[in-house]
Design a protein around this motif. Structure first.
Motif, short mmCIF file in Angstrom:
data_model
loop_
_atom_site.label_atom_id
_atom_site.label_comp_id
_atom_site.label_asym_id
_atom_site.label_seq_id
_atom_site.Cartn_x
_atom_site.Cartn_y
_atom_site.Cartn_z
N PHE A 167 0.85 -1.19 0.00
CA PHE A 167 0.00 0.00 0.00
C PHE A 167 0.89 1.24 0.00
CE2 PHE A 167 -2.88 3.18 1.83
CZ PHE A 167 -4.03 2.93 1.07
N PRO A 168 0.64 2.21 -0.88
CA PRO A 168 1.52 3.38 -0.99
C PRO A 168 1.59 4.19 0.31
CG PRO A 168 0.09 3.21 -2.90
CD PRO A 168 -0.42 2.21 -1.91
N SER A 169 2.74 4.80 0.52
CA SER A 169 2.93 5.66 1.68
C SER A 169 2.25 7.00 1.44
CB SER A 169 4.43 5.89 1.90
OG SER A 169 4.98 6.66 0.84
N PRO A 170 2.04 7.80 2.51
CA PRO A 170 1.43 9.13 2.32
C PRO A 170 2.19 10.00 1.32
CG PRO A 170 1.40 8.53 4.64
CD PRO A 170 2.19 7.47 3.93
N ASP A 171 3.51 9.92 1.34
CA ASP A 171 4.30 10.71 0.39
C ASP A 171 4.06 10.25 -1.05
OD1 ASP A 171 5.34 12.22 2.43
OD2 ASP A 171 7.22 11.09 2.58
N GLU A 172 3.99 8.94 -1.24
CA GLU A 172 3.73 8.40 -2.58
C GLU A 172 2.33 8.77 -3.05
OE1 GLU A 172 6.48 4.36 -2.57
OE2 GLU A 172 4.51 4.34 -1.59
N ILE A 173 1.37 8.75 -2.15
CA ILE A 173 0.00 9.11 -2.52
C ILE A 173 -0.06 10.55 -2.99
CG2 ILE A 173 -2.32 9.50 -1.58
CD1 ILE A 173 -1.84 7.09 0.25
N ALA A 174 0.61 11.44 -2.27
CA ALA A 174 0.62 12.85 -2.65
C ALA A 174 1.38 13.08 -3.95
CB ALA A 174 1.24 13.68 -1.53
N ALA A 175 2.53 12.41 -4.10
CA ALA A 175 3.36 12.62 -5.29
C ALA A 175 2.70 12.10 -6.55
CB ALA A 175 4.71 11.95 -5.09
N ARG A 176 1.97 10.98 -6.46
CA ARG A 176 1.35 10.37 -7.63
C ARG A 176 -0.04 10.90 -7.92
NH1 ARG A 176 3.82 8.35 -11.43
NH2 ARG A 176 2.10 6.90 -11.88
N GLY A 177 -0.60 11.68 -7.01
CA GLY A 177 -1.93 12.22 -7.24
C GLY A 177 -3.04 11.21 -7.04
N ASP A 231 -21.78 -2.86 -0.78
CA ASP A 231 -20.89 -2.18 0.15
C ASP A 231 -20.21 -0.99 -0.50
OD1 ASP A 231 -21.44 -4.06 2.13
OD2 ASP A 231 -19.79 -5.37 1.50
N ALA A 232 -20.13 0.10 0.22
CA ALA A 232 -19.32 1.25 -0.20
C ALA A 232 -17.99 1.16 0.55
CB ALA A 232 -20.04 2.55 0.13
N VAL A 233 -16.93 0.85 -0.19
CA VAL A 233 -15.65 0.53 0.43
C VAL A 233 -14.67 1.70 0.26
CG1 VAL A 233 -13.75 -1.12 0.47
CG2 VAL A 233 -16.04 -1.89 -0.21
N PRO A 234 -14.19 2.29 1.36
CA PRO A 234 -13.14 3.31 1.24
C PRO A 234 -11.85 2.66 0.74
CG PRO A 234 -14.21 3.38 3.40
CD PRO A 234 -14.62 2.10 2.75
N ALA A 235 -11.28 3.22 -0.32
CA ALA A 235 -10.08 2.64 -0.92
C ALA A 235 -9.26 3.73 -1.58
CB ALA A 235 -10.46 1.55 -1.92
N LEU A 236 -8.15 3.35 -2.18
CA LEU A 236 -7.25 4.32 -2.81
C LEU A 236 -7.37 4.21 -4.32
CD1 LEU A 236 -5.03 6.43 -2.18
CD2 LEU A 236 -3.36 4.58 -2.51
#
Length: 404
Positions: free
Chosen positions: A178-188, A199-204
């Motif tokens: 699972f991507p890190s917070p920095d990777e999530i921000a950098a990749r958009g 089901d409504a599933v929170p995901a990335l």
């Protein structure tokens, strides 16, 4: 001594007695051998509804086999129908809905390879423990030919590299972790909800990593998304599943349809296959159409797995690992996905869905639907919440399964 002769002792067992003894032993053990069939194959599907990966062994986690259903594709859909009198926010509302081969059968031709690099071979120097261990990743490929000269060169290159039947492909890479917070921000990437059935599933949402050609290849006209399951936002499994006390944890699942694992018995598949009306497009039923994780074989009676309550897979004498135990939670209700040929992505217009509804409407809770295979939930004897399964492990059901 009275002088009488003592008769010589003959052989303990003559040839005829030995033969009868062997037959008796064989007749006694044969039902056991037939009744405890081994695991024939194990399958993981890191990208939901895409081509599976056959593995020799796998770690079992609360969410199922390791690396299974980490990702799912989804399309952005607007509410339909919407009346003219509906308020604007309702008309403009959009939501992500997962997609499978039910809607887009060409997903079957999207291949996925799992690479777990060997740290000893990929680090900068031998014995350099300071170098970070390489991260496992998924390589996703789908058929795609560019237009013009570039497409012709790609076509020729595929033939030269992989044989005459090879097709040019487009590929992209996805991380296993699972991507890190920095990777999530950098990749958009964006944290959003995706609908998996009810089901409504929170995901990335990692749609930034998708090549635009994929939606064109699959025939998805809506915006295509790619969701990574969030380990902190798993779905609780309650109906028919074991309780927290019995399982040793609250049963959960990620992007699987309903339960962590699916088990299929080849004996049942063969029996059902004999009932299907065949044609040129379906000459033999491929078990891969049912997309099971654990495939067993050898039981005398088709559909006997529907009587199991628990199943335990025992390691061989040379394997030091413990047995793996599963709660057999319920039957698998089949949709039309098994109509899709897992090699070509061709969806048969009728079979085996028609035969499933005709011969396998066996569950009172699934009227007018066919069932084949079982949904299972891992059980863990310790707090580690981890076990292993391996091809060749024999399963132990019988009295254990029926009466526990």
């Amino acid at each position: 001594m009275d002088g009488s002769t003592v008769p010589q002792r003959g052989p303990a067992v003559d040839s005829s007695s030995a033969f009868i003894l062997l037959i008796t032993i064989f007749a006694f053990f044969l039902p056991i051998l037939l009744y405890f069939p081994p695991i024939r194959s194990l399958w993981i599907y890191p990208l939901k509804s895409c081509r599976g990966i056959k593995v020799h062994q796998s770690k079992v986690l609360p969410t199922g086999l390791e690396f299974d259903r980490l990702y799912t594709f989804a399309q952005l859909k607007s509410p339909f129908p919407v009346s003219l009198q509906s308020p604007s926010p309702e008309k403009e509302a959009h939501a992500w809905h997962f997609i499978t081969q039910r809607q887009f059968p060409l997903l079957a031709t999207v291949s996925v390879d799992l690479f777990t690099p060997d740290p000893a071979k990929t680090r900068g120097s031998v014995g350099d423990s300071s170098a970070p261990a390489p991260a496992p990743y998924l390589l996703v490929r789908f058929p795609w030919r560019e237009r013009g000269v570039r497409g012709a060169l790609g076509w020729a290159g595929a033939k030269l590299a992989r044989g005459w039947r090879a097709r040019p492909e487009r590929e992209f890479v996805l991380p296993v972790a699972f991507p890190s917070p920095d990777e999530i921000a950098a990749r958009g990437y964006a944290r959003e909800e995706v609908a998996v059935w009810r089901d409504a599933v929170p995901a990335l949402n990692m749609r930034a990593d998708l090549p635009p050609e994929l939606a064109l290849y699959l025939g998805v006209s809506n915006t295509l998304g790619l969701f990574r399951v969030d380990p902190a936002c798993l779905r609780a499994v309650r109906r028919c599943a074991p309780s927290r006390a019995e399982a040793g944890y609250q049963p959960v699942t990620g992007f699987q349809d309903a339960y962590p694992l699916h088990l299929l018995n080849l004996t049942s598949v063969r029996d059902f296959d004999a009932k299907i009306e065949k044609d040129e497009e379906l000459r033999e039923l491929d078990p891969r159409r049912f997309r099971a994780n654990i495939i067993v074989d050898g039981d005398e009676n088709p559909y006997d797995e529907e009587t199991w309550k628990k199943v335990r897979f025992n390691p061989g004498p040379s394997n030091k690992r413990d047995a793996s135990t599963f709660h057999v939670s319920c039957r698998t209700v089949r949709c039309k996905l098994p109509n899709v040929n897992q090699e070509t992505g061709f969806r048969h217009p009728v079979q085996p869905d028609k035969a499933l509804r005709k011969f396998r409407e066996v569950d009172e809770g699934a009227k007018h639907m066919g069932c084949l295979g079982m949904q299972v939930t891992p059980l863990f004897p310790t707090e580690d919440l981890e076990s292993w399964v391996e091809v060749g492990m024999g399963h132990d059901d019988g009295a254990y399964a029926r009466h526990m």
